[in-house]
Scaffold this active site. Structure first.
Site, short mmCIF file in Angstrom:
data_model
loop_
_atom_site.label_atom_id
_atom_site.label_comp_id
_atom_site.label_asym_id
_atom_site.label_seq_id
_atom_site.Cartn_x
_atom_site.Cartn_y
_atom_site.Cartn_z
N GLY A 47 -3.21 -15.95 -7.51
CA GLY A 47 -3.79 -17.16 -8.11
C GLY A 47 -5.19 -17.40 -7.58
N SER A 48 -5.57 -18.67 -7.59
CA SER A 48 -6.95 -19.02 -7.25
C SER A 48 -7.20 -18.90 -5.75
CB SER A 48 -7.24 -20.45 -7.69
OG SER A 48 -6.55 -21.35 -6.84
N GLY A 106 -4.84 -19.99 -2.72
CA GLY A 106 -4.50 -18.89 -1.81
C GLY A 106 -4.82 -19.23 -0.37
N GLU A 140 -3.39 -12.20 -3.53
CA GLU A 140 -4.14 -11.51 -4.59
C GLU A 140 -4.89 -12.60 -5.34
OE1 GLU A 140 -5.39 -10.02 -7.66
OE2 GLU A 140 -3.35 -9.60 -8.41
N CYS A 147 -7.43 -10.57 -13.29
CA CYS A 147 -8.13 -10.58 -12.01
C CYS A 147 -9.13 -9.44 -11.97
CB CYS A 147 -7.14 -10.41 -10.87
SG CYS A 147 -5.94 -11.70 -10.80
#
Ligand code: UN1
Length: 514
Positions: free
Chosen positions: A249-250, A254, A271, A305
């Protein structure tokens, strides 16, 4: 691999094939809870903005009940020989194969990526199952030579515990599978909290999984809880029973997950954002580069991503390639992602459209020139034009990730200069160079080349295979999922030294005689 291409799927046909209804339970510990206590969550169709269906979310009590089953299941699952766990994962892979088409169509409907990419995502799930089956016989540890006579030393890998998988909207099934299938053969159980933007994808996958596990009278190996970040997410972050959180995620979220886990000495696989670039040299095969850039930058409507967000063109080919690219962008068919022939689907929601508009406005403000697209498309649905913005140099906005199809183009003279600017962003996920010159390729791949977790030559930044370790450096978070030896993150390493002599020599020659 069999792929029958569309028949256009309808919502009803997808729901029927996957056993979904208008109101679905969002919590399962191997069997769906009939009445989870959390608020109702409405899932929407990004292509139309219409309501898709509802999911009843889990609350605190549901979390506790689910965790009780999961922690209990871990006790038995960790004792099962890994190849037998692999056999169950093989059956899961077969079940995903059987449901590939409706699952792919559901991804298209709920997330908005085109059907071919929806099928591709399900294929990633199938591939990781196959990978994990083989891995279940290859969880190797090293053996070492002890410095002490009559001693043997080796390392072994044990299951870790319940692993949380917090997944993002853009890969609503595959990211769970990368984590859950590896975790499963490693002897871990998984707790899945999917993105609240795509809960039906998770419910559908969980239904298939529950059915296979029930055949083995197993509960709690794979659990699901749809819930809000501020309650269910926080429970996971701060739960000492969860030794590992895999979060996609963001960067902002994170960082929070990482801080919470670190406070309790939990581990994370993060990630987070990418700001991926392609460098095109004068000597590149421009036909290849063109296709890779278009797929990387406009594909999935810029919501991977690994999406190509920056393009560095060497001056000799810049004008020519840009002209071709702008022309290609003008012909990209946009529309219903389930419709055959569509290449550009919608963004996930209205907020994403706003972010797109804000980023384009900022880029222009900072000196960029829009060469293609640049505008949101009037409703229904959350569509924006794939956009190319020429920038005189790296700008503040080009150092940020905007989850939309915006490609920032910059020109350069020398490769050294391009690599420097390439690396001068906070993120470090994926990267690529197009060149037919060995020296340029190796310069890009060298220790002072690309600083990303993924570095490609003559292929784009997105669409990685599951066999490699997936993840990136710097603010991308440093985690690795999927292939190679990423499995090691899901296990605990134990170093064992066995004395099979009749004396007790101490290491380093230390004497301590009593
Ligand atoms: C992601 O966007 O979070 O390499 C994952 C790719 C896909 C995975 C992307 N295999 O583009």
């Amino acid at each position: 691999m069999t792929t029958t291409m569309p028949t256009t799927w309808t919502k009803d046909a997808i729901f029927e094939a996957l056993g979904l209804t208008d109101m679905n339970s969002g919590v399962s510990d191997g069997a769906f809870f009939p009445h989870p206590g959390g608020p109702e969550l409405v899932s929407e169709i990004p292509a139309t903005g219409e309501r898709l269906a509802s999911v009843q979310q889990g609350d605190d009590a549901d979390y506790d009940a689910m965790m009780a089953t999961a922690t209990k299941a871990f006790e038995t699952w960790r004792m099962m020989p890994a190849p037998l766990r692999g056999e169950i994962v093989r059956q899961l892979g077969d079940a995903f194969r059987q449901h590939k088409e409706p699952l792919g169509a559901l991804i298209s409907l709920e997330m908005g990526k085109i059907y071919s990419e929806g099928l591709g995502e399900v294929q990633e799930m199938i591939d990781i199952c196959d990978f994990a089956v083989g891995l279940s016989r290859q969880l190797y540890g090293l053996s070492m030579h002890s410095e002490r006579p009559g001693h043997r030393m080796y390392e072994q890998w044990h299951p870790l515990g319940p692993v949380a998988v917090i997944s993002a909207f853009n890969f609503p099934m595959a990211v769970w599978a990368w984590n859950a299938m590896l975790a499963a053969v490693c002897g871990d159980v998984t707790v899945w909290k999917p993105s609240s933007k795509v809960p039906l994808c998770a419910v559908a996958v969980q239904k298939i999984t529950d059915e296979i596990m029930a055949r083995h009278a197993l509960k709690g190996i794979f659990t699901l809880i749809v819930g809000r970040g501020k309650d269910v997410g926080e429970r996971i972050n701060n739960d000492p029973r969860i030794p590992l959180i895999s979060f996609t995620g963001s960067g902002r979220m994170g960082r929070h997950v990482g801080e919470c886990a670190a406070k309790r000495f939990g581990r994370t696989i993060l990630e987070l954002g990418g700001n991926n670039a392609i460098i095109v040299m004068d000597d590149a095969n421009l036909d290849l580069a063109l296709r890779a850039i278009a797929f990387g930058a406009a594909g999935t409507a810029g919501q991977r991503c690994t999406t190509t967000r920056r393009l560095f063109l060497q001056k000799g080919i810049a004008k020519q390639l840009l002209e071709r690219l702008v022309k290609a962008y003008g012909t990209l068919p946009m529309g219903d992602p389930l419709e055959p022939g569509t290449l550009i689907g919608p963004l996930i929601d209205a907020g994403a459209v706003k972010d797109f508009e804000a980023a384009v406005a900022r880029a222009v403000d900072e000196g960029g020139t829009v060469l293609a697209g640049g505008k949101a498309v009037a409703g229904p649905g959350h569509f924006v034009q794939p956009t190319i913005i020429h920038c005189p140099k790296q700008l503040a906005i080009t150092c940020e990730e905007t989850f939309a199809p915006i490609l920032y183009v910059m020109e350069f003279d020398q490769l050294d200069e391009a690599i420097e600017v390439h690396n001068a962003v906070p993120q470090g996920l994926s990267s690529a160079i197009f060149t037919t010159n060995l020296l340029s390729a190796e310069r890009f791949l060298g220790p002072n080349g690309s600083d990303c977790g993924i570095a490609n030559v003559n292929i784009g930044t997105s669409g990685a295979e599951i066999g490699g370790a997936f993840g990136g450096e710097k603010e991308t978070g440093g985690g690795r999922e999927s292939g190679s030896d990423a499995w090691k993150a899901y296990m605990r390493r134990q170093t064992c030294t066995i004395n099979h002599s009749t004396s007790l020599p101490l290491a380093q020659g230390v004497k301590f005689d009593i």
